[in-house]
Design an enzyme around this catalytic site. Structure first.
Site, PDB file in Angstrom:
ATOM      1  N   ASP A   1       0.830  -1.203   0.000  1.00 17.56           N
ATOM      2  CA  ASP A   1       0.000   0.000   0.000  1.00 17.56           C
ATOM      3  C   ASP A   1       0.870   1.262   0.000  1.00 17.56           C
ATOM      4  OD1 ASP A   1      -2.339   1.492   0.163  1.00 17.56           O
ATOM      5  OD2 ASP A   1      -3.142   0.400   1.877  1.00 17.56           O
TER       6      ASP A   1
ATOM      7  N   ASP B   1     -10.826   1.879  -3.213  1.00 15.70           N
ATOM      8  CA  ASP B   1     -11.380   1.623  -1.883  1.00 15.70           C
ATOM      9  C   ASP B   1     -12.897   1.668  -1.917  1.00 15.70           C
ATOM     10  OD1 ASP B   1      -9.145   1.062  -0.447  1.00 15.70           O
ATOM     11  OD2 ASP B   1      -8.868   3.072   0.359  1.00 15.70           O
TER      12      ASP B   1
HETATM   13  C1  DGJ Z   1      -5.892   1.651   2.017  1.00 13.44           C
HETATM   14  C2  DGJ Z   1      -6.284   0.442   1.224  1.00 13.44           C
HETATM   15  O1  DGJ Z   1      -6.767   0.793  -0.025  1.00 13.44           O
HETATM   16  C3  DGJ Z   1      -7.284  -0.370   2.024  1.00 13.44           C
HETATM   17  O2  DGJ Z   1      -7.728  -1.462   1.267  1.00 13.44           O
HETATM   18  C4  DGJ Z   1      -6.627  -0.803   3.292  1.00 13.44           C
HETATM   19  O3  DGJ Z   1      -5.569  -1.656   2.996  1.00 13.44           O
HETATM   20  C5  DGJ Z   1      -6.150   0.401   4.076  1.00 13.44           C
HETATM   21  N1  DGJ Z   1      -5.306   1.242   3.278  1.00 13.44           N
HETATM   22  C6  DGJ Z   1      -5.402  -0.021   5.304  1.00 13.44           C
HETATM   23  O4  DGJ Z   1      -4.826   1.014   5.964  1.00 13.44           O
END
Ligand code: DGJ
Length: 689
Positions: free
Chosen positions: A444, A512
């Site tokens: 991430d 997300d």
């Molecule tokens: C952002 C990601 O897109 C989510 O799926 C998740 O992993 C969060 N970060 C966790 O902090």
């Protein structure tokens, strides 16, 4: 295939359906000749004989015709290359030589100490272009070094397609007429960004399945810029590369060189659908690692648990995930350091001893015993100030001396351009992947660059490029050391999706936003350039917890997510036995259609604009249709779906209804979906008999 004219100054590259040609004049001006339908070498030579327009003195005949416009001399367009030395600014090159081989053409030029090589490589109908700059003289400052400039043929009116967005609303397709002047998209955020995918498409009169489409996509995961210019004589050029502005990319000392990222271009006369299928095939064949291998159905814990995790709770989720047929169980954020919220722990990549007293191995073993692979989440490029790493190395982050360190999500960006930081991250991640049987890493990146300073470094500007290179190098090194581990690129959803990261990761986290209706539009945009094989999509809880509270059926959620790499991200401990049983059936169905979805040809039958939308995947004798009805108005009949990509003379059986159709009937009259009401969805499998 590369062909060269007898005079050694006209070059023609050809793929199965298209050609690309360039010509070098007696004055060493490198002119664009052709990009489009396949032509022969004599055609290219004839084009090279056409004189340049007689434009002096207020316009330049070179503008809109050069392959790689430089700064300086008779040019007024945005330069692809802008350099300066202590003595002067701009470039005046002379041609040195050309080299060919392996469908690749290299054209070498020189301006004093600076060697400039333009690279062209044909990958089916995709032309990959990039540039290498090597300095053998006094220091050269690269203010701008684009990867390529693309020149379009003359047409009456060009239209620009782009994919714009923001967090939780990425990859949305928009089309608008081009007018005089420039349209500039990009990112000045240090990563690819949610705001634009580094892709544009231009057409004059294309439809989904007909007409010419020119597309360009950049393979770079840092700041970038693509400028589309309609010049005063209506000619259109697209120039793009790494970095957003022209104030300095790098300084090249003697002996140093810079290789730009690849800017790939594709011409298709199969409309937007044909262009997308060609991009997908190219990425599966040449970009995405192991693309012939289907991606497993995963479970991800993020929406179910957020930061509130424990080993016991993850075991309970894993048991339920295994029972519905999940193949890969991923523990998201919250397993490491003091990470019980987003305020602490980033940077400390060892399991939280309160939550995982014996490390991750017992959970990984449990997951494996349930027949699933085991995956974890990391965000290596970041650090919370409240972390052991930051306390030990406060100077390892990007910062400007004497200025505030801007926090986003309570975190700072590590300066990956530093070798000590690179080495530290390698040691941490290598140890982590060696400490437990990890099969998958979700990588991430949850904030943009803001204070991209590097105190003490004479050329801090290089941090922008070097961060990306270090990120790539770290991924490459980890992949080499742990060849069994798959990687997902995530950046708060779809903030780092581009051909560069895609060549080192197995899939990407699309957004997300897991609302199944919003996702249809996001996926529609994503599919313009990238294949379903990399597009991760989760079924989450209803009402939607992350974004909008929208209620939808499990059916609608599954059919929406089955258009990509299916995942489940809901709190399975709260799902009823009926819901779990239904989920198991959907997962089983997805596994059946997975080779078509992940490796088939995609036809977008109807876009998601409010009523009925659908996609169809075709592979060999099989096809699958996923259809969604957002809302039925006035009780009007839902239109039949005219299918594509089928053999009109063949007969197909629908597995869902048992009905038998001739291909020609499905192509001309379509398939009735039986959808009604709001947020309805269905799947049809068709097999040639
Ligand atoms: C952002 C990601 O897109 C989510 O799926 C998740 O992993 C969060 N970060 C966790 O902090």
């Amino acid at each position: 295939m590369v062909e060269i004219a007898g005079n050694g100054r006209t070059w023609l590259l050809s793929g199965p359906t298209s050609s690309y040609a360039v010509h070098l004049t007696e004055n060493d001006e490198l002119l664009h000749l052709h990009w489009g339908a396949r032509i022969t070498l004599p055609d290219a030579e004839a084009l090279a004989m056409r004189p340049l327009p007689d434009y002096w003195p207020f316009e330049s005949p070179l503008d809109g015709r050069e392959e790689y416009p430089m700064e300086g001399g008779p040019r007024f367009v945005r330069p692809a290359l802008s350099v300066r030395t202590d003595e002067r600014r701009g470039t005046e090159w002379t041609f040195e030589t050309y080299e060919t081989g392996d469908d690749e053409l290299r054209l070498r030029f020189r301006d004093a100490g600076l060697g400039i090589t333009l690279h062209y490589r044909m990958r089916d109908d995709v032309v990959e272009r990039w540039v290498t700059l090597r300095n053998d003289g006094p220091v050269v400052e690269l203010l701008r070094a684009d990867s390529a400039t693309w020149t379009l043929p003359d047409r009456d009116q060009w239209r620009l397609s782009q994919l714009h967005g923001r967090w939780a609303a990425e990859s949305r397709l928009t089309r608008s007429s081009l007018t005089y002047g420039e349209k500039v998209i990009g990112s000045r955020r240090g990563h690819t960004g949610h705001q634009h995918l580094p892709w544009v498409a231009l057409d004059a009169d294309a439809t989904e399945e007909r007409g010419e489409v020119y597309g360009c996509a950049l393979g770079w995961s840092g700041s970038w810029r693509i400028a589309v210019a309609q010049l005063p004589d209506a000619r259109v050029q697209i120039t793009g590369g790494a970095g957003y502005d022209d104030s300095g990319l790098l300084r090249l000392a003697a002996g140093e060189s810079f290789t730009t990222p690849v800017f790939a271009g594709l011409w298709s006369d199969g409309g937007f659908g044909g262009a997308s299928r060609a991009w997908h095939a190219y990425q599966r064949a040449y970009v995405v690692p192991d693309a012939e291998r289907d991606r497993p159905v995963l479970f991800n814990s993020w929406e179910a648990t957020e930061f509130d995790i424990s080993e016991e709770q993850q075991r309970a989720l894993a048991r339920r995930a295994a029972a519905i047929g999940v193949e890969l169980f991923v523990v998201d954020d919250g397993w490491f350091g003091a990470r019980t919220s987003d305020r602490a722990g980033l940077g400390d990549w060892t399991p939280n001893p309160d939550r995982f007293p014996a490390g991750l191995k017992p959970l990984a073993d449990h997951v494996h015993a349930l027949g699933m692979q085991f995956g974890i989440w990391v965000e290596p490029e970041m650090v919370n100030p409240d972390s052991d790493l930051y306390r030990a190395h406060p100077d390892w982050v990007q910062f400007q001396p004497g200025r505030k360190r801007t926090e986003f999500r309570n975190q700072l960006v590590l300066n990956l351009a530093r070798e000590d930081v690179q080495e530290h991250l390698w040691e941490q991640l290598h140890a982590l992947l060696s400490s437990a049987p990890v099969d998958y890493v979700k990588w991430d990146f949850n904030r943009c660059f803001t204070d991209a300073g590097w105190p003490g470094e004479p050329s801090p500007q290089r941090l922008w490029v070097d961060h990306v290179r270090a990120f790539y190098a770290l991924l490459d090194r980890l992949r080499a050391a742990h060849p069994g581990v798959a990687f997902e690129s995530c950046s708060g959803g779809g903030g780092r999706i581009d051909l560069g990261v895609m060549s080192r990761t197995d899939q990407v986290w699309t957004s997300d936003n897991t609302d199944p209706l919003d996702r249809l539009a996001i996926q529609h945009g994503f599919s313009q350039i990238h294949p379903a094989r990399v597009m991760a999509a989760w079924v989450t809880d209803s009402p939607n917890t992350q974004l909008n509270g929208r209620t939808s059926t499990l059916r609608f959620r599954f059919v929406s997510a089955m258009a990509g790499v299916l995942g489940v991200g809901g709190d399975l401990t709260q799902w009823t036995d009926e819901e779990l049983a239904e989920a198991r059936d959907w997962v089983a169905l997805y596994k059946e259609i997975r080779p078509l979805v992940q490796r088939g040809d995609l036809y977008r039958l109807r876009p998601p604009t409010g009523g009925l939308s659908a996609v169809q995947y075709v592979r060999g004798d099989e096809s699958v249709v996923l259809a969604w009805l957002q809302a039925q108005s006035y009780g009007e009949p839902v239109p039949a779906l005219r299918l594509r990509g089928l053999d009109p003379t063949a007969t197909y059986e629908c597995r869902e209804t048992g009905e038998v159709y001739r291909g020609v009937v499905l192509l001309h009259h379509g398939l009735r979906t039986g959808l009604r009401g709001d947020l309805d969805a269905t799947v049809f499998r068709l097999c040639r008999i």
